[in-house]
Design a protein around this motif. Structure first.
Motif, mmCIF file in Angstrom:
data_model
loop_
_atom_site.group_PDB
_atom_site.id
_atom_site.type_symbol
_atom_site.label_atom_id
_atom_site.label_comp_id
_atom_site.label_asym_id
_atom_site.label_seq_id
_atom_site.Cartn_x
_atom_site.Cartn_y
_atom_site.Cartn_z
ATOM 1 N N SER A 33 45.793 42.923 54.831
ATOM 2 C CA SER A 33 46.878 42.853 53.853
ATOM 3 C C SER A 33 46.333 42.741 52.431
ATOM 4 N N GLY A 34 47.223 42.848 51.462
ATOM 5 C CA GLY A 34 46.843 42.678 50.072
ATOM 6 C C GLY A 34 46.389 41.247 49.805
ATOM 7 N N ALA A 35 45.875 41.014 48.594
ATOM 8 C CA ALA A 35 45.408 39.670 48.242
ATOM 9 C C ALA A 35 45.749 39.405 46.782
ATOM 10 N N ALA A 36 45.619 38.116 46.391
ATOM 11 C CA ALA A 36 45.911 37.757 45.001
ATOM 12 C C ALA A 36 44.975 36.661 44.531
ATOM 13 N N ILE A 37 44.708 36.677 43.230
ATOM 14 C CA ILE A 37 43.981 35.579 42.591
ATOM 15 C C ILE A 37 44.881 35.074 41.479
ATOM 16 N N LEU A 38 45.162 33.753 41.485
ATOM 17 C CA LEU A 38 45.984 33.185 40.430
ATOM 18 C C LEU A 38 45.217 32.056 39.774
ATOM 19 N N VAL A 39 45.062 32.132 38.457
ATOM 20 C CA VAL A 39 44.254 31.159 37.724
ATOM 21 C C VAL A 39 45.043 30.580 36.564
ATOM 22 N N ASN A 40 44.963 29.249 36.429
ATOM 23 C CA ASN A 40 45.518 28.656 35.212
ATOM 24 C C ASN A 40 44.416 27.946 34.437
ATOM 25 N N SER A 41 44.550 27.888 33.124
ATOM 26 C CA SER A 41 43.660 27.079 32.298
ATOM 27 C C SER A 41 44.447 25.888 31.761
ATOM 28 N N GLY A 42 43.725 24.875 31.235
ATOM 29 C CA GLY A 42 44.385 23.697 30.656
ATOM 30 C C GLY A 42 44.332 22.482 31.553
ATOM 31 N N ASN A 43 44.249 22.690 32.861
ATOM 32 C CA ASN A 43 44.216 21.576 33.805
ATOM 33 C C ASN A 43 43.456 22.059 35.039
ATOM 34 N N ARG B 121 45.774 34.782 51.896
ATOM 35 C CA ARG B 121 45.136 35.777 51.040
ATOM 36 C C ARG B 121 45.358 35.477 49.554
ATOM 37 N N VAL B 122 45.847 34.288 49.251
ATOM 38 C CA VAL B 122 46.047 33.919 47.845
ATOM 39 C C VAL B 122 44.961 32.915 47.430
ATOM 40 N N PHE B 123 44.151 33.289 46.473
ATOM 41 C CA PHE B 123 43.050 32.458 45.978
ATOM 42 C C PHE B 123 43.427 31.912 44.603
ATOM 43 N N THR B 124 43.408 30.578 44.451
ATOM 44 C CA THR B 124 43.762 30.042 43.142
ATOM 45 C C THR B 124 42.573 29.322 42.516
ATOM 46 N N ALA B 125 42.640 29.142 41.227
ATOM 47 C CA ALA B 125 41.653 28.332 40.519
ATOM 48 C C ALA B 125 42.341 27.703 39.332
ATOM 49 N N SER B 126 41.854 26.528 38.963
ATOM 50 C CA SER B 126 42.402 25.812 37.823
ATOM 51 C C SER B 126 41.230 25.312 37.000
ATOM 52 N N MET C 17 25.212 26.976 42.784
ATOM 53 C CA MET C 17 25.775 27.957 43.715
ATOM 54 C C MET C 17 26.800 28.863 43.048
ATOM 55 N N ALA C 18 27.251 28.543 41.853
ATOM 56 C CA ALA C 18 28.250 29.369 41.182
ATOM 57 C C ALA C 18 28.447 28.784 39.795
ATOM 58 N N THR C 19 29.215 29.425 39.002
ATOM 59 C CA THR C 19 29.514 28.846 37.705
ATOM 60 C C THR C 19 31.006 28.815 37.500
ATOM 61 N N MET C 20 31.415 28.048 36.557
ATOM 62 C CA MET C 20 32.772 28.068 36.063
ATOM 63 C C MET C 20 33.678 29.022 36.843
ATOM 64 N N LEU C 21 34.369 29.875 36.138
ATOM 65 C CA LEU C 21 35.217 30.849 36.813
ATOM 66 C C LEU C 21 34.697 32.242 36.515
ATOM 67 N N VAL C 22 34.425 32.975 37.565
ATOM 68 C CA VAL C 22 33.937 34.343 37.422
ATOM 69 C C VAL C 22 34.645 35.211 38.445
#
Lengths: 407, 407
Positions: B78-88, B118-123, B196-201
């Protein structure tokens, strides 16, 4: 460069240190690097003086450190001497550095009629420039001729580099109806993250004790004092702590816990004075970690918090930014469970069980942060081991000191 | 807070990134914390997209990081999504943090008709404050309605916190006569010492590849790029790198070294852009270590130099203070022999065999230090392993950013 005295300096200036029988001091201006101030000091110790110590574990140790280390635990029948210069650390100076140590110890031995194996030297200041040891050997006669029992304050002054005040401390203990005296001096302000010892520290006592017993007290005391401070996470190539016991009180302190306690107190006092003179420091910070699965883990978490530039700048900004404390716990590598953590600033419970505490009022934590002395406490909630580390904040003044000063 | 753009920012502004078939972007202003700027972005990925990634190893990882981690390697039909917010950052927010992730992933899944798995989030932003997730769920419909293939620049802008410029990079490779595109965006400026990784990439490609093969390329690429940068030695609770392969080019890149090379190039480019936006940075610093007995030792020495506040402030002061480099080698814990070390600033040989080099002229090293890009090279003279690390200097501006900003 003349810096204003640290706002965290102990009130009342340099303490009035009681004389230790068997130790004499002198300091002169030799022009090693600085001008208009004393920069070489000589300490003469009476025959029978036992000397213990610890040194930096840096892989790029200075020539004097290697020389001192080799001499610890030697015979103590004859007198001994400690000779220290500031302005140049004689570190990373190759064979020239070894030759400089040899020239200085040989001249000092001659002037005091003692074996070279009993002359301990230290150098502190710029790394990597050849030490102009002829300027030092040229003043050794003058130093030997002006030794005095009550001149320890001059010695404390002569060993300073970026320090903004000289550091001294003392304790006296009654044992078997007699008084045993312990006095000590230290220097240190930047490049402070000692590993087995700190900068330069000299402690003198008239106690009677053998090398092994003294060394064991020194090593243990160091673990809870100098090994628990950090200014900037950088470890010096010259860290040296020597403790000299002249035996002149006639009081055998082998295994005497009141003596060991007093010795540790003097070391603790000097260690905290080094933090209080941390380059650019405006706040003295105590980091308590409890609830760890091991002492090593507790110490690792405390050091991670104390060395975090983001925690240190938040303290400078008087911001109770506990999120950065969480970050520092997380990166430490120690065992931790986010959902068992609790955090306090002073007495204010900020967070528990992995989230902000019920009823937390930021203004209360912020009020604590405005004080000169800030306490950050973290309970890991996993075990029963604890550790405490002392540090200072990170201010713009640290940058201006170190972007300009050549150390 | 509006900072001037870093003097080290790439010239020419945000690059013109080629579209990756199968990926669409949107960004809006949701008022999570900031006002007057976009702060939530949505990426929609076509059915079949394979997603690999790496995350912070912090023990205080955020709720979104734990959620993403669990979802890697799942079915990709299926399809996938990445949702990211900044500020918190939704880090250290306990059960509330988990609930916020659930609310956001559930609304996103509904809006795009895809499974929650399939929804990946980051804050990213403040640690420890509950995330106002209703402000995010309120804009998801709008985001879903405005998705566009050529809006990646908007996404790069929306994920910024203390960043002074948005970061993007791309590569295109010809494989079997067809073009495969890789584009990526990143954010990060402070709390940068990825593990192992940085911030958001986020990196997107139309290549066709399975999860295991992609994950292996990502892990290896990360080791030589994001794991080789540091701004301030502080490791984030939110570090996330996701690489999404839509497969739309129809070109199978499994085991294709030109693709792996191009992917690593994009990661390298983004990693260096993060360093170039290091908080308060005025110089970009490359630290090369050679002659180590192992790669791990070489990396440890390079990181010790790159993280030393005394080395970083010397660079800020344009001072070729190699004594501090010696100090940082010595404290690193890696195997080192003082008398075999050699050090260069740029091409200028400063020290060798444990002392200052014959004929060293400080003015030559000082001239190198005045440049925007400074190189410090250390040869340990012990073995044949090497490592390179990228960092920036430490300036008073880092202090003012972090004594005021709540991150």
């Amino acid at each position: 460069m003349s810096m204003p005295v640290s706002p965290l300096a102990p009130k009342g200036g340099f303490p009035n240190l009681p004389v230790v029988d068997g130790a004499r001091f002198a300091a002169v201006e030799a022009g090693v690097r600085y001008s208009g101030r004393t920069d070489v000091t000589l300490v003469e110790l009476c025959p029978g003086t036992v000397i213990a110590g610890t040194f930096t574990r840096s892989k790029t140790r200075s020539a004097p450190v290697l020389d001192c280390r080799a001499k610890l635990g030697g015979a103590s029948e004859s007198g001994a001497a400690i000779l220290v210069n500031s302005g140049n650390s004689n570190a990373f100076t190759g064979i020239k550095g070894v030759e400089a140590v040899r020239a200085i110890t040989s001249e000092t031995a001659k002037a005091l009629s003692i074996p070279e194996a009993r002359v301990f030297t230290a150098s502190t200041g710029v790394i990597g420039e050849p030490l102009a040891h002829d300027r030092i050997t040229a003043v050794i006669e003058t130093l030997a001729d002006t030794l005095q029992p009550n001149a320890i304050a001059d010695a404390a002054q002569a060993i300073m580099t970026t320090d903004t005040y000289p550091k001294g401390a003392s304790q006296q203990v009654e044992i078997d109806g007699k008084t045993v005296t312990i006095t000590g001096i230290a220097k240190g302000s930047g490049m402070i993250a000692p590993d087995m010892a700190t900068m330069l520290v000299y402690v003198f006592t008239d106690a009677l004790i053998g090398f092994d017993a003294l060394q064991s007290m020194v090593t243990q005391g160091c673990d809870s004092t100098f090994n628990c401070i950090t200014v900037d996470s950088d470890t010096s190539t010259s860290d040296t702590l020597l403790v000299a016991a002249t035996g002149r009180s006639g009081v055998d302190v082998t295994g005497v816990s009141s003596f060991e306690h007093a010795l540790t107190q003097v070391m603790d006092d000097l260690a905290k004075q080094v933090v209080r003179d941390g380059e650019g420091a405006s706040k003295f910070v105590t980091v308590n970690v409890t609830g760890a699965v091991s002492h090593a883990d507790a110490h690792r978490v405390a050091m991670s918090i104390a060395n975090s530039p983001l925690v240190k700048t938040a303290v400078a900004g008087e911001d109770p930014n506990w999120g950065r404390v969480v970050m520092a716990v997380g990166k430490s590598g120690a065992e931790a469970d986010r959902d068992r953590l609790s955090i306090r600033f002073g007495d204010v419970l900020v967070a528990e069980n992995g989230q902000v505490a019920e009823g937390y009022v930021e203004a209360e934590a912020a009020a604590h942060m405005t004080q000169d002395e800030v306490t950050i406490s973290v309970d890991l909630g996993l075990g029963s081991d604890a550790a405490t580390v002392f540090t200072c904040d990170l201010t713009a003044q640290y940058i201006s000191i170190n972007a300009d000063y050549r150390s």
